[in-house]
Design a protein around this motif. Structure first.
Motif, PDB file in Angstrom:
ATOM      1  N   ALA A  30      31.101  37.036  49.490  1.00  0.00           N
ATOM      2  CA  ALA A  30      32.010  36.068  48.693  1.00  0.00           C
ATOM      3  C   ALA A  30      31.021  35.744  47.465  1.00  0.00           C
ATOM      4  CB  ALA A  30      32.251  35.065  49.432  1.00  0.00           C
ATOM      5  N   ILE A  31      29.628  35.662  47.710  1.00  0.00           N
ATOM      6  CA  ILE A  31      28.886  35.317  46.399  1.00  0.00           C
ATOM      7  C   ILE A  31      28.690  36.499  45.595  1.00  0.00           C
ATOM      8  CG2 ILE A  31      26.483  34.932  46.020  1.00  0.00           C
ATOM      9  CD1 ILE A  31      27.656  32.494  47.182  1.00  0.00           C
ATOM     10  N   TRP A  70      38.976  31.304  37.951  1.00  0.00           N
ATOM     11  CA  TRP A  70      37.986  30.586  38.074  1.00  0.00           C
ATOM     12  C   TRP A  70      38.315  29.461  39.278  1.00  0.00           C
ATOM     13  CZ3 TRP A  70      33.156  30.595  36.625  1.00  0.00           C
ATOM     14  CH2 TRP A  70      32.253  29.453  36.743  1.00  0.00           C
ATOM     15  N   ARG A  71      39.473  28.935  39.226  1.00  0.00           N
ATOM     16  CA  ARG A  71      39.966  28.109  40.150  1.00  0.00           C
ATOM     17  C   ARG A  71      39.840  28.701  41.702  1.00  0.00           C
ATOM     18  NH1 ARG A  71      44.672  27.854  42.194  1.00  0.00           N
ATOM     19  NH2 ARG A  71      45.792  28.795  40.520  1.00  0.00           N
ATOM     20  N   LEU A  72      40.641  30.056  41.625  1.00  0.00           N
ATOM     21  CA  LEU A  72      40.899  30.731  42.724  1.00  0.00           C
ATOM     22  C   LEU A  72      39.326  30.940  43.675  1.00  0.00           C
ATOM     23  CD1 LEU A  72      43.626  33.016  41.872  1.00  0.00           C
ATOM     24  CD2 LEU A  72      43.612  31.315  43.690  1.00  0.00           C
ATOM     25  N   LEU A  73      38.333  31.444  42.775  1.00  0.00           N
ATOM     26  CA  LEU A  73      37.215  31.786  43.084  1.00  0.00           C
ATOM     27  C   LEU A  73      36.365  30.375  43.594  1.00  0.00           C
ATOM     28  CD1 LEU A  73      35.707  34.002  40.317  1.00  0.00           C
ATOM     29  CD2 LEU A  73      36.047  34.428  42.640  1.00  0.00           C
ATOM     30  N   THR A  74      36.434  29.132  42.831  1.00  0.00           N
ATOM     31  CA  THR A  74      36.052  27.983  43.482  1.00  0.00           C
ATOM     32  C   THR A  74      36.818  27.492  44.858  1.00  0.00           C
ATOM     33  OG1 THR A  74      35.492  27.474  41.294  1.00  0.00           O
ATOM     34  CG2 THR A  74      35.773  25.456  42.778  1.00  0.00           C
ATOM     35  N   ASP A  75      38.185  27.717  44.954  1.00  0.00           N
ATOM     36  CA  ASP A  75      38.729  27.353  46.082  1.00  0.00           C
ATOM     37  C   ASP A  75      38.332  28.109  47.412  1.00  0.00           C
ATOM     38  OD1 ASP A  75      40.122  25.248  44.744  1.00  0.00           O
ATOM     39  OD2 ASP A  75      42.084  26.528  44.389  1.00  0.00           O
ATOM     40  N   MET A  76      38.181  29.657  47.060  1.00  0.00           N
ATOM     41  CA  MET A  76      37.793  30.579  48.239  1.00  0.00           C
ATOM     42  C   MET A  76      36.351  29.998  48.638  1.00  0.00           C
ATOM     43  SD  MET A  76      36.673  34.386  47.691  1.00  0.00           S
ATOM     44  CE  MET A  76      35.087  34.152  46.745  1.00  0.00           C
ATOM     45  N   MET A  77      35.336  29.764  47.677  1.00  0.00           N
ATOM     46  CA  MET A  77      34.019  29.505  48.066  1.00  0.00           C
ATOM     47  C   MET A  77      34.114  27.933  48.803  1.00  0.00           C
ATOM     48  SD  MET A  77      32.020  31.710  47.777  1.00  0.00           S
ATOM     49  CE  MET A  77      30.793  30.986  48.309  1.00  0.00           C
ATOM     50  N   THR A  78      34.934  27.091  48.363  1.00  0.00           N
ATOM     51  CA  THR A  78      35.240  25.644  48.917  1.00  0.00           C
ATOM     52  C   THR A  78      35.762  26.070  50.472  1.00  0.00           C
ATOM     53  OG1 THR A  78      35.420  24.735  46.890  1.00  0.00           O
ATOM     54  CG2 THR A  78      36.318  23.660  48.778  1.00  0.00           C
ATOM     55  N   SER A  79      36.720  26.806  50.658  1.00  0.00           N
ATOM     56  CA  SER A  79      37.335  26.866  51.943  1.00  0.00           C
ATOM     57  C   SER A  79      36.369  27.674  52.846  1.00  0.00           C
ATOM     58  CB  SER A  79      38.716  27.741  51.641  1.00  0.00           C
ATOM     59  OG  SER A  79      39.547  27.138  50.903  1.00  0.00           O
ATOM     60  N   CYS A 134      41.876  35.081  48.034  1.00  0.00           N
ATOM     61  CA  CYS A 134      41.447  36.546  47.963  1.00  0.00           C
ATOM     62  C   CYS A 134      42.686  37.438  47.475  1.00  0.00           C
ATOM     63  CB  CYS A 134      40.976  37.106  49.196  1.00  0.00           C
ATOM     64  SG  CYS A 134      38.947  36.589  49.367  1.00  0.00           S
ATOM     65  N   GLU A 135      43.870  37.076  48.106  1.00  0.00           N
ATOM     66  CA  GLU A 135      44.895  37.970  48.013  1.00  0.00           C
ATOM     67  C   GLU A 135      45.410  37.421  46.442  1.00  0.00           C
ATOM     68  OE1 GLU A 135      46.482  40.302  49.513  1.00  0.00           O
ATOM     69  OE2 GLU A 135      45.550  40.295  51.760  1.00  0.00           O
ATOM     70  N   SER A 136      45.441  36.310  46.229  1.00  0.00           N
ATOM     71  CA  SER A 136      45.705  35.530  44.897  1.00  0.00           C
ATOM     72  C   SER A 136      45.001  36.416  43.783  1.00  0.00           C
ATOM     73  CB  SER A 136      45.891  34.227  44.950  1.00  0.00           C
ATOM     74  OG  SER A 136      46.839  33.559  45.487  1.00  0.00           O
ATOM     75  N   LEU A 137      43.721  36.412  43.818  1.00  0.00           N
ATOM     76  CA  LEU A 137      42.753  37.127  42.863  1.00  0.00           C
ATOM     77  C   LEU A 137      43.178  38.584  42.780  1.00  0.00           C
ATOM     78  CD1 LEU A 137      39.281  36.071  44.185  1.00  0.00           C
ATOM     79  CD2 LEU A 137      40.366  35.396  42.000  1.00  0.00           C
ATOM     80  N   LYS A 167      37.764  48.359  39.424  1.00  0.00           N
ATOM     81  CA  LYS A 167      37.590  48.813  40.673  1.00  0.00           C
ATOM     82  C   LYS A 167      36.613  48.399  41.794  1.00  0.00           C
ATOM     83  CE  LYS A 167      38.749  53.851  40.277  1.00  0.00           C
ATOM     84  NZ  LYS A 167      38.303  55.203  40.068  1.00  0.00           N
ATOM     85  N   SER A 168      35.450  47.828  41.095  1.00  0.00           N
ATOM     86  CA  SER A 168      34.336  47.074  41.768  1.00  0.00           C
ATOM     87  C   SER A 168      34.874  45.638  42.367  1.00  0.00           C
ATOM     88  CB  SER A 168      33.131  47.127  41.104  1.00  0.00           C
ATOM     89  OG  SER A 168      33.153  46.284  39.977  1.00  0.00           O
ATOM     90  N   GLN A 169      35.363  44.884  41.362  1.00  0.00           N
ATOM     91  CA  GLN A 169      36.145  43.770  41.997  1.00  0.00           C
ATOM     92  C   GLN A 169      37.256  43.853  42.985  1.00  0.00           C
ATOM     93  OE1 GLN A 169      35.565  44.538  38.590  1.00  0.00           O
ATOM     94  NE2 GLN A 169      33.713  43.208  38.118  1.00  0.00           N
ATOM     95  N   VAL A 170      38.003  44.831  42.771  1.00  0.00           N
ATOM     96  CA  VAL A 170      39.109  44.965  43.757  1.00  0.00           C
ATOM     97  C   VAL A 170      38.343  45.295  45.087  1.00  0.00           C
ATOM     98  CG1 VAL A 170      40.823  46.451  44.476  1.00  0.00           C
ATOM     99  CG2 VAL A 170      40.715  45.459  42.300  1.00  0.00           C
ATOM    100  N   ARG A 171      37.369  46.271  45.087  1.00  0.00           N
ATOM    101  CA  ARG A 171      36.571  46.756  46.165  1.00  0.00           C
ATOM    102  C   ARG A 171      36.039  45.405  47.000  1.00  0.00           C
ATOM    103  NH1 ARG A 171      31.715  47.442  47.426  1.00  0.00           N
ATOM    104  NH2 ARG A 171      31.286  47.428  45.067  1.00  0.00           N
ATOM    105  N   LEU A 172      35.516  44.697  46.257  1.00  0.00           N
ATOM    106  CA  LEU A 172      34.803  43.651  46.764  1.00  0.00           C
ATOM    107  C   LEU A 172      35.745  42.610  47.554  1.00  0.00           C
ATOM    108  CD1 LEU A 172      32.131  42.772  44.196  1.00  0.00           C
ATOM    109  CD2 LEU A 172      31.714  43.252  46.425  1.00  0.00           C
ATOM    110  N   ILE A 173      37.025  42.392  46.730  1.00  0.00           N
ATOM    111  CA  ILE A 173      38.082  41.289  47.242  1.00  0.00           C
ATOM    112  C   ILE A 173      38.281  41.867  48.548  1.00  0.00           C
ATOM    113  CG2 ILE A 173      40.208  40.465  46.761  1.00  0.00           C
ATOM    114  CD1 ILE A 173      39.546  40.315  43.661  1.00  0.00           C
TER     115      ILE A 173
END
Length: 195
Positions: free
Chosen positions: A19-20, A87-96, A125-128, A147-153
């Motif tokens: 996630a980081i 940005w909001r989704l990334l913040t919400d993901m890490m918070t959750s 993650c799905e929303s990202l 590609k790299s972001q989709v793979r990480l997600i």
């Protein structure tokens, strides 16, 4: 002696480390206007390869006209909206993820709260993925840039689902403890009723 890769267990915090990495990768993508530009859209960045006299002249003209950045061929508001959503989704993901990890379930309510936060992280993650699909549709970017972001997600979704599944064992333990406590309570009440 090392353990064969196929026999190794997944690190408990692999979902957190990934996630980081995902967040860092996405922030760099946001800094490049979702891949629509090579770099941050700052005037000084744009003048780095210019001769010093031309760069000074361009910066002076931009400052005189109140420009801090140059507009693109597409409206910048769409990039701003996508950037804010991501940005909001990334913040919400890490918070959750953080909230779920800090809960060591000792009862059903805590276990449900932990699971709910895990579900929220997966939903982020799905929303990202959906936001990146929209960016590909509306911006002049090559889908291969993501590609790299989709793979990480997708890896993060898999890791979070595995983490969530591992909570099932703890949930069974809690249910057994609650069943024993309930049975003991009923036994005590019956004993009192017989007296």
């Amino acid at each position: 002696m090392s353990v064969l890769a196929r026999k190794r267990k997944l690190s408990e915090l692999k979902f957190y480390d990934n996630a980081i990495r995902l967040r860092r990768s996405m922030v760099y993508l946001l800094l490049r206007d979702l891949g629509a530009k090579r770099g941050v859209r700052d005037i000084k960045w744009m003048t780095k390869d210019m001769p010093p006299q031309d760069a000074e002249l361009l910066i002076a003209v931009a400052e005189r006209n109140g420009l801090k950045r140059f507009e693109s061929d597409w409206p910048t508001w769409i990039i701003d909206k996508l950037r804010d959503n991501i940005w909001r989704l990334l913040t919400d993901m890490m918070t959750s993820i953080t909230r779920a990890y800090t809960i060591f379930a000792t009862n059903r309510a805590e276990a449900d709260e932990r699971r709910l936060n895990q579900d929220r992280a997966i939903a982020c993650c799905e929303s990202l993925l959906k936001e990146l699909e929209l960016a590909i549709d509306v911006l002049p970017v090559d889908a291969n840039k993501y590609k790299s972001q989709v793979r990480l997600i997708t890896e993060e979704i898999m890791l979070l689902k595995g983490w969530r599944k591992s909570g099932n064992k703890r949930m069974k333990e809690i249910e057994e403890q609650e069943a024993k406590a309930s049975a003991a309570r009923i036994k005590q009440e019956l004993a009192k009723a017989e007296e």
